[in-house]
Write an enzyme that holds these catalytic residues in place. Structure first.
Site, PDB file in Angstrom:
ATOM      1  N   SER A   8       0.863  -1.178   0.000  1.00 39.44           N
ATOM      2  CA  SER A   8       0.000   0.000   0.000  1.00 39.44           C
ATOM      3  C   SER A   8       0.902   1.232   0.000  1.00 39.44           C
ATOM      4  O   SER A   8       1.720   1.408   0.903  1.00 39.44           O
ATOM      5  CB  SER A   8      -0.870  -0.050   1.258  1.00 39.44           C
ATOM      6  OG  SER A   8      -1.622   1.125   1.398  1.00 39.44           O
ATOM      7  N   LYS A  34      -1.038  -0.842  -4.426  1.00 38.55           N
ATOM      8  CA  LYS A  34      -2.267  -0.118  -4.071  1.00 38.55           C
ATOM      9  C   LYS A  34      -1.877   1.332  -3.819  1.00 38.55           C
ATOM     10  O   LYS A  34      -0.967   1.613  -3.032  1.00 38.55           O
ATOM     11  CB  LYS A  34      -2.884  -0.752  -2.828  1.00 38.55           C
ATOM     12  CG  LYS A  34      -3.855   0.125  -2.057  1.00 38.55           C
ATOM     13  CD  LYS A  34      -4.652  -0.701  -1.068  1.00 38.55           C
ATOM     14  CE  LYS A  34      -4.770  -0.037   0.288  1.00 38.55           C
ATOM     15  NZ  LYS A  34      -5.548  -0.848   1.238  1.00 38.55           N
ATOM     16  N   LEU A  35      -2.555   2.252  -4.500  1.00 41.77           N
ATOM     17  CA  LEU A  35      -2.273   3.676  -4.326  1.00 41.77           C
ATOM     18  C   LEU A  35      -3.351   4.300  -3.462  1.00 41.77           C
ATOM     19  O   LEU A  35      -4.544   4.145  -3.734  1.00 41.77           O
ATOM     20  CB  LEU A  35      -2.260   4.395  -5.688  1.00 41.77           C
ATOM     21  CG  LEU A  35      -1.257   3.889  -6.733  1.00 41.77           C
ATOM     22  CD1 LEU A  35      -1.403   4.706  -8.019  1.00 41.77           C
ATOM     23  CD2 LEU A  35       0.173   3.977  -6.200  1.00 41.77           C
ATOM     24  N   LYS A  36      -2.933   5.016  -2.444  1.00 38.97           N
ATOM     25  CA  LYS A  36      -3.887   5.792  -1.653  1.00 38.97           C
ATOM     26  C   LYS A  36      -4.268   7.024  -2.471  1.00 38.97           C
ATOM     27  O   LYS A  36      -3.383   7.676  -3.064  1.00 38.97           O
ATOM     28  CB  LYS A  36      -3.233   6.220  -0.335  1.00 38.97           C
ATOM     29  CG  LYS A  36      -2.987   5.052   0.615  1.00 38.97           C
ATOM     30  CD  LYS A  36      -4.291   4.535   1.189  1.00 38.97           C
ATOM     31  CE  LYS A  36      -4.055   3.539   2.309  1.00 38.97           C
ATOM     32  NZ  LYS A  36      -5.314   3.031   2.878  1.00 38.97           N
ATOM     33  N   ASP A  58      -7.213   3.131  -3.073  1.00 36.30           N
ATOM     34  CA  ASP A  58      -7.958   3.148  -1.804  1.00 36.30           C
ATOM     35  C   ASP A  58      -8.151   4.596  -1.374  1.00 36.30           C
ATOM     36  O   ASP A  58      -7.181   5.324  -1.166  1.00 36.30           O
ATOM     37  CB  ASP A  58      -7.163   2.383  -0.728  1.00 36.30           C
ATOM     38  CG  ASP A  58      -7.907   2.274   0.602  1.00 36.30           C
ATOM     39  OD1 ASP A  58      -9.078   2.730   0.683  1.00 36.30           O
ATOM     40  OD2 ASP A  58      -7.321   1.730   1.563  1.00 36.30           O
ATOM     41  N   ASN A  98     -10.142   5.538   1.375  1.00 35.27           N
ATOM     42  CA  ASN A  98     -10.481   5.680   2.799  1.00 35.27           C
ATOM     43  C   ASN A  98     -11.610   6.689   3.016  1.00 35.27           C
ATOM     44  O   ASN A  98     -11.490   7.619   3.824  1.00 35.27           O
ATOM     45  CB  ASN A  98      -9.258   6.062   3.637  1.00 35.27           C
ATOM     46  CG  ASN A  98      -8.283   4.909   3.796  1.00 35.27           C
ATOM     47  OD1 ASN A  98      -7.202   4.920   3.205  1.00 35.27           O
ATOM     48  ND2 ASN A  98      -8.659   3.902   4.563  1.00 35.27           N
ATOM     49  N   GLU A 109     -11.212   0.884  -3.619  1.00 36.99           N
ATOM     50  CA  GLU A 109     -11.531   0.511  -2.237  1.00 36.99           C
ATOM     51  C   GLU A 109     -12.127   1.702  -1.490  1.00 36.99           C
ATOM     52  O   GLU A 109     -11.525   2.783  -1.462  1.00 36.99           O
ATOM     53  CB  GLU A 109     -10.224   0.040  -1.575  1.00 36.99           C
ATOM     54  CG  GLU A 109     -10.339  -0.386  -0.124  1.00 36.99           C
ATOM     55  CD  GLU A 109      -8.981  -0.857   0.435  1.00 36.99           C
ATOM     56  OE1 GLU A 109      -8.030  -1.080  -0.364  1.00 36.99           O
ATOM     57  OE2 GLU A 109      -8.857  -0.988   1.661  1.00 36.99           O
ATOM     58  N   ASP A 114     -13.985  -1.699   2.521  1.00 39.16           N
ATOM     59  CA  ASP A 114     -13.100  -1.939   3.666  1.00 39.16           C
ATOM     60  C   ASP A 114     -13.875  -1.485   4.911  1.00 39.16           C
ATOM     61  O   ASP A 114     -14.585  -2.287   5.552  1.00 39.16           O
ATOM     62  CB  ASP A 114     -11.788  -1.154   3.450  1.00 39.16           C
ATOM     63  CG  ASP A 114     -10.837  -1.154   4.648  1.00 39.16           C
ATOM     64  OD1 ASP A 114     -11.186  -1.703   5.700  1.00 39.16           O
ATOM     65  OD2 ASP A 114      -9.728  -0.587   4.550  1.00 39.16           O
ATOM     66  N   LYS A 129     -10.239  -7.382   7.066  1.00 33.31           N
ATOM     67  CA  LYS A 129      -9.268  -7.095   8.122  1.00 33.31           C
ATOM     68  C   LYS A 129      -9.826  -7.715   9.393  1.00 33.31           C
ATOM     69  O   LYS A 129     -10.879  -7.284   9.879  1.00 33.31           O
ATOM     70  CB  LYS A 129      -9.128  -5.590   8.342  1.00 33.31           C
ATOM     71  CG  LYS A 129      -8.331  -4.873   7.284  1.00 33.31           C
ATOM     72  CD  LYS A 129      -8.240  -3.390   7.597  1.00 33.31           C
ATOM     73  CE  LYS A 129      -7.625  -2.635   6.440  1.00 33.31           C
ATOM     74  NZ  LYS A 129      -7.895  -1.186   6.538  1.00 33.31           N
ATOM     75  N   GLY A 134      -4.537  -4.629   5.820  1.00 34.61           N
ATOM     76  CA  GLY A 134      -3.531  -4.496   6.872  1.00 34.61           C
ATOM     77  C   GLY A 134      -3.756  -3.254   7.708  1.00 34.61           C
ATOM     78  O   GLY A 134      -4.393  -2.294   7.261  1.00 34.61           O
TER      79      GLY A 134
HETATM   80  O1  SMG Z   1      -0.677  -2.771   6.814  1.00 34.96           O
HETATM   81  O2  SMG Z   1       0.064  -2.613   4.791  1.00 34.96           O
HETATM   82  C1  SMG Z   1      -0.617  -2.200   5.736  1.00 34.96           C
HETATM   83  C2  SMG Z   1      -1.438  -0.951   5.546  1.00 34.96           C
HETATM   84  C3  SMG Z   1      -2.423  -1.120   4.467  1.00 34.96           C
HETATM   85  O3  SMG Z   1      -3.385   0.787   3.457  1.00 34.96           O
HETATM   86  C4  SMG Z   1      -3.408   0.039   4.395  1.00 34.96           C
HETATM   87  N1  SMG Z   1      -4.300   0.154   5.399  1.00 34.96           N
HETATM   88  O4  SMG Z   1      -7.478   1.491   4.630  1.00 34.96           O
HETATM   89  O5  SMG Z   1      -6.569  -0.284   3.986  1.00 34.96           O
HETATM   90  C5  SMG Z   1      -6.522   0.758   4.631  1.00 34.96           C
HETATM   91  C6  SMG Z   1      -5.305   1.173   5.439  1.00 34.96           C
HETATM   92  C7  SMG Z   1      -5.666   1.467   6.845  1.00 34.96           C
HETATM   93  C8  SMG Z   1      -4.542   1.929   7.714  1.00 34.96           C
HETATM   94  S1  SMG Z   1      -4.057   3.517   7.344  1.00 34.96           S
HETATM   95  C9  SMG Z   1      -3.113   4.130   8.617  1.00 34.96           C
HETATM   96 MG    MG Z   2      -8.567   0.501   3.076  1.00 37.69          MG
END
Ligand code: SMG
Ligand code: MG
Length: 374
Positions: free
Chosen positions: A142, A168-170, A195, A197, A220, A245, A269, A297
């Site tokens: 990520s 995966k790109l935020k 993703d 969020n 996502e 998610d 998760k 994760g």
């Molecule tokens: O554990 O590799 C990891 C992080 C993966 O992007 C990740 N997690 O929304 O999926 C999600 C985020 C939540 C944590 S962001 C601090």
């Molecule tokens: Mg997510």
């Protein structure tokens, strides 16, 4: 099982680079680790678990200090009382805690520590407990929001060089179409997903549909946690598969998401859904409906990473998860580090959920410890 002693350790682990998402920038992981001592059939065993909650309630409503409070005041006393009158096993923990509304990450930590102790006493690995036959899972990474597109391209290229199988790109408003376009142009065939969020609303549907041009595996959680109906609506307006998610907090929510068309893919998760047993139920429901799942994760230490790797060995986990090497986040993990082997993470086969913290590394990372009254 008789619970003898429960300690909660708060750890502060610096991240190798800041991790920026649409809701925050993390520079260290404040993670809660439970150490639970129990007697099972005459054996004294220790169960370990970590909590997915962040230090602030920005990913979900839970946060570290709140988790400590609810475990100490409400969850542990219920479990101890139940154990005094009947058999206590990992499989009964969620029932004993059912009257407490929400607090799934706190419940997950407690159930996981009990399960770890139980498996250690039985000499059974989590992999064998689940019936997993694979011995490794492909590893995805990520990638946080970066300062610039050139920096993003460098970051992605470095991860691909390390062997990561999926990127995966935020994304967030203002950091979406152009960065995704740049990565796709640089790597035409790499498995790619995004993703958000929960950073968008349905008003952004036409804008988000522009991501359809980049052959993404999925998008996502573009909308809010409670926006199940809006996700179903957005899914109709985009060709990129919709993945949830934050919204999938339970097996019931997963069934609703599948039934209403809000999710074509589910990020599982264990912490978010109340533990590994509920996570397996979601896997089973999704698989029965032909819906692909993958393991998400929460910047786990080796404790949680080990268990996630085993879970992701179940057959319905057909998409690459966010189970990267320890080094993705930490210079030094508190357990033996997980490393990439040919783009994969090995599933541990030691008894328990495996990966016990190294006492010296645990102590060095600990900023507070409490012994909970039993
Ligand atoms: O554990 O590799 C990891 C992080 C993966 O992007 C990740 N997690 O929304 O999926 C999600 C985020 C939540 C944590 S962001 C601090
Ligand atoms: Mg997510």
């Amino acid at each position: 099982m008789r619970i003898r002693r429960v300690q909660l350790h708060t750890l502060a682990l610096p991240l190798v680079t800041p991790f920026t998402t649409s809701f925050s920038t993390q520079t260290e992981r404040r993670v809660l680790v439970m150490e639970l001592k129990a007697a099972i059939d005459g054996h004294e065993v220790t169960g370990w678990a970590e909590c997915g909650a962040l230090s602030e309630p920005v990913y979900s409503s839970e946060y570290t200090e709140g988790v400590i409070d609810v475990v100490a005041r409400h969850l542990l006393p219920r479990l101890v009382a139940a154990g005094a009158v009947g058999p206590l096993t990992a499989e009964t923990v969620s029932e004993h805690l059912e009257k407490v509304v929400g607090h799934r990450m706190a419940k997950a930590m407690l159930e996981t520590a009990v399960l770890d102790a139980q498996l250690r006493a039985a000499g059974l690995s989590f992999k064998d407990y689940l019936g997993v036959t694979r011995d490794r899972v492909p590893s995805g990474v990520s990638v946080g929001i970066q300062d610039s597109i050139p920096r993003l391209l460098d970051t992605v290229a470095a991860y691909l060089d390390e062997g990561y199988q999926r990127i995966k790109l935020k994304i967030q408003p203002g950091w979406d179409i152009e960065p995704v376009r740049a990565v796709r142009e640089a790597h035409p065939r790499v498995p790619l997903q995004v993703d958000a969020n929960a950073a968008y609303t349905l008003v952004d549907a036409a804008h988000l549909a522009r991501l359809d041009a980049f052959d993404l595996l999925l998008i996502e959680q573009p909308l809010g946690e409670d926006d199940m109906r809006q996700h179903a609506e957005l899914a109709k307006r985009m060709s990129t598969p919709m993945c949830l998610d934050e919204s999938v907090v339970s097996a019931t929510a997963a069934a609703d998401a599948i039934q209403t068309g809000a999710a074509q893919v589910i990020n599982i998760k264990p912490s978010r859904v109340g533990g590994y047993l509920e996570a397996r139920r979601i896997h089973d429901i999704a698989r029965a409906h032909g819906v692909a799942v993958w393991c998400g994760g929460m910047l786990e230490t080796g404790i949680g990473r080990a268990a996630n790797a085993a879970l992701a060995g179940l057959p319905g986990f057909t998409l690459t998860g966010d189970i990267s090497a320890s080094g993705r986040f930490y210079k030094e993990d508190i357990t033996e580090p997980f490393v990439l082997v040919d783009g994969h993470i090995m599933i541990p086969d030691a008894p328990g959920l495996a990966a016990v913290p190294d006492p010296a590394r645990l102590e060095a990372a600990t900023v507070a410890s409490v012994d909970l009254p039993l």
